[in-house]
Design a protein around this motif. Structure first.
Motif, PDB file in Angstrom:
ATOM      1  N   LYS A   1     -41.941 -27.083   7.224  1.00  0.00           N
ATOM      2  CA  LYS A   1     -43.144 -26.307   7.507  1.00  0.00           C
ATOM      3  C   LYS A   1     -44.133 -26.356   6.352  1.00  0.00           C
ATOM      4  CE  LYS A   1     -44.726 -21.669   8.839  1.00  0.00           C
ATOM      5  NZ  LYS A   1     -44.305 -20.281   9.149  1.00  0.00           N
ATOM      6  N   THR A   2     -43.643 -26.258   5.134  1.00  0.00           N
ATOM      7  CA  THR A   2     -44.510 -26.265   3.951  1.00  0.00           C
ATOM      8  C   THR A   2     -44.550 -27.625   3.272  1.00  0.00           C
ATOM      9  OG1 THR A   2     -42.674 -25.469   2.584  1.00  0.00           O
ATOM     10  CG2 THR A   2     -44.146 -23.812   3.531  1.00  0.00           C
ATOM     11  N   ASP A   3     -43.813 -28.617   3.813  1.00  0.00           N
ATOM     12  CA  ASP A   3     -43.747 -29.964   3.235  1.00  0.00           C
ATOM     13  C   ASP A   3     -43.397 -29.882   1.748  1.00  0.00           C
ATOM     14  OD1 ASP A   3     -43.853 -32.726   3.215  1.00  0.00           O
ATOM     15  OD2 ASP A   3     -45.989 -32.801   2.741  1.00  0.00           O
ATOM     16  N   SER A   4     -42.283 -29.231   1.456  1.00  0.00           N
ATOM     17  CA  SER A   4     -41.912 -28.993   0.062  1.00  0.00           C
ATOM     18  C   SER A   4     -40.400 -29.068  -0.102  1.00  0.00           C
ATOM     19  CB  SER A   4     -42.437 -27.629  -0.404  1.00  0.00           C
ATOM     20  OG  SER A   4     -41.920 -26.592   0.418  1.00  0.00           O
TER      21      SER A   4
ATOM     22  N   SER B   1     -39.874 -24.069  -5.620  1.00  0.00           N
ATOM     23  CA  SER B   1     -40.401 -24.837  -4.498  1.00  0.00           C
ATOM     24  C   SER B   1     -41.506 -25.760  -5.002  1.00  0.00           C
ATOM     25  CB  SER B   1     -40.956 -23.900  -3.415  1.00  0.00           C
ATOM     26  OG  SER B   1     -41.585 -24.635  -2.381  1.00  0.00           O
TER      27      SER B   1
ATOM     28  N   LYS C   1     -44.266 -28.820  -3.789  1.00  0.00           N
ATOM     29  CA  LYS C   1     -44.923 -29.539  -2.706  1.00  0.00           C
ATOM     30  C   LYS C   1     -44.710 -31.048  -2.863  1.00  0.00           C
ATOM     31  CE  LYS C   1     -47.460 -26.491  -0.230  1.00  0.00           C
ATOM     32  NZ  LYS C   1     -47.492 -26.423   1.242  1.00  0.00           N
TER      33      LYS C   1
ATOM     34  N   GLU D   1     -44.722 -24.187  -6.352  1.00  0.00           N
ATOM     35  CA  GLU D   1     -45.499 -23.319  -5.468  1.00  0.00           C
ATOM     36  C   GLU D   1     -45.066 -21.866  -5.641  1.00  0.00           C
ATOM     37  OE1 GLU D   1     -48.093 -23.960  -3.125  1.00  0.00           O
ATOM     38  OE2 GLU D   1     -48.152 -25.677  -4.475  1.00  0.00           O
TER      39      GLU D   1
ATOM     40  N   TYR E   1     -39.383 -20.147   9.288  1.00  0.00           N
ATOM     41  CA  TYR E   1     -38.414 -20.812   8.435  1.00  0.00           C
ATOM     42  C   TYR E   1     -37.834 -19.808   7.441  1.00  0.00           C
ATOM     43  CZ  TYR E   1     -39.691 -25.540   9.940  1.00  0.00           C
ATOM     44  OH  TYR E   1     -39.895 -26.682  10.669  1.00  0.00           O
TER      45      TYR E   1
ATOM     46  N   ASP F   1     -40.327 -18.932   3.714  1.00  0.00           N
ATOM     47  CA  ASP F   1     -40.759 -20.221   3.174  1.00  0.00           C
ATOM     48  C   ASP F   1     -41.821 -20.067   2.095  1.00  0.00           C
ATOM     49  OD1 ASP F   1     -43.198 -19.762   4.607  1.00  0.00           O
ATOM     50  OD2 ASP F   1     -42.263 -20.581   6.388  1.00  0.00           O
ATOM     51  N   THR F   2     -42.327 -18.836   1.892  1.00  0.00           N
ATOM     52  CA  THR F   2     -43.289 -18.580   0.813  1.00  0.00           C
ATOM     53  C   THR F   2     -42.651 -17.886  -0.384  1.00  0.00           C
ATOM     54  OG1 THR F   2     -43.938 -16.484   1.860  1.00  0.00           O
ATOM     55  CG2 THR F   2     -45.225 -18.445   2.420  1.00  0.00           C
TER      56      THR F   2
END
Length: 234
Positions: free
Chosen positions: A64-67, A79, A81, A108, A131, A146-147
């Motif tokens: 989802k975050t491409d990380s 995390s 990217k 991130e 996620y 995911d954050t």
């Protein structure tokens, strides 16, 4: 053929989609010295070093975050990217001099676990596109978004050996099955715990201490628990 001693690996569609509309199929290999080498199918793509990488830890990809998420010797969940890693690697390649440092890589987000991580799992609720990142520590289990926001934490009074997450599809008898996070935890005392969020659903005694577990569908039998012990018993 790898040029360095490999420690870990993950796969995914890094960088999203290409011009044909088909997903990239990438493999990311983490070496013992912390270098990430990314391959597109069998072709080498890029390589870069993660900052402060003294001892490699578990590594997973979050689509989802491409990380990438990992835990190193600092005992922090970090995390990174994919685009940041790719830009840093290309900047390093243009210099052509190993004495020059890569472009500075910043995570991130970070989350201080305060303990070493045994494994990481990424759980996806496909209906809600949510996620969750599960991190198994030496005494705790952490669930983060995911954050990097903490959803819940489960404290153990035992020593876990491994864990795995799995999904349950909603049904007429259990319409809310997809909203919970389901996972298995094995202990060094040969006990298997089946958990839903922070609740223990049931437990069972095992014949050995697993080092890896998966929930599989074998032939037409769904929900098989496959374990691998340290001496190779499957």
């Amino acid at each position: 053929v790898l040029q360095r001693n490999a420690y870990n690996m993950c796969k995914g569609s890094f960088g999203g989609f290409n011009g044909t509309g088909l997903p990239h199929e990438y493999i990311c290999v983490q070496s013992m010295d912390g270098m990430l080498s990314i391959f597109e199918y069998e072709s080498f793509s890029i390589s870069c070093f993660l900052p402060k990488a003294l001892i490699p830890g578990p590594l997973k990809y979050v689509a989802k975050t491409d990380s990438f998420v990992t835990v190193g010797s600092s005992w922090e969940l970090e995390s990174y990217k994919y685009q940041v890693l790719a830009t840093s690697a290309k900047s390093f390649e243009r210099t052509g001099n190993e004495q020059n440092k890569q472009k500075k890589i910043l995570p991130e987000f970070t989350y201080n676990l305060g303990e070493a991580a045994l494994d990481i799992e990424v759980v996806v609720n496909s209906e809600q596109n949510v996620y969750s990142i599960l991190v198994l520590g030496e005494r705790n289990l952490y669930c983060l978004s995911d954050t990097g926001a903490l959803k819940f934490m489960r404290k153990f009074d035992f020593s876990p050996s491994c864990f795995c997450a799995y999904t349950i599809q909603p049904s007429a008898s259990n319409p809310n099955a997809g909203s919970s996070i389901n996972y298995l935890v094995a202990t060094h005392s040969k006990v298997l715990l089946v958990q839903e969020d922070v609740r223990v659903k049931w437990a069972a005694q095992l014949d050995n201490v697993p080092v890896q577990m998966k929930v599989a569908r074998i032939n037409d039998l769904n929900g098989c628990i496959v374990t691998l012990s340290e001496d190779g018993q499957l």
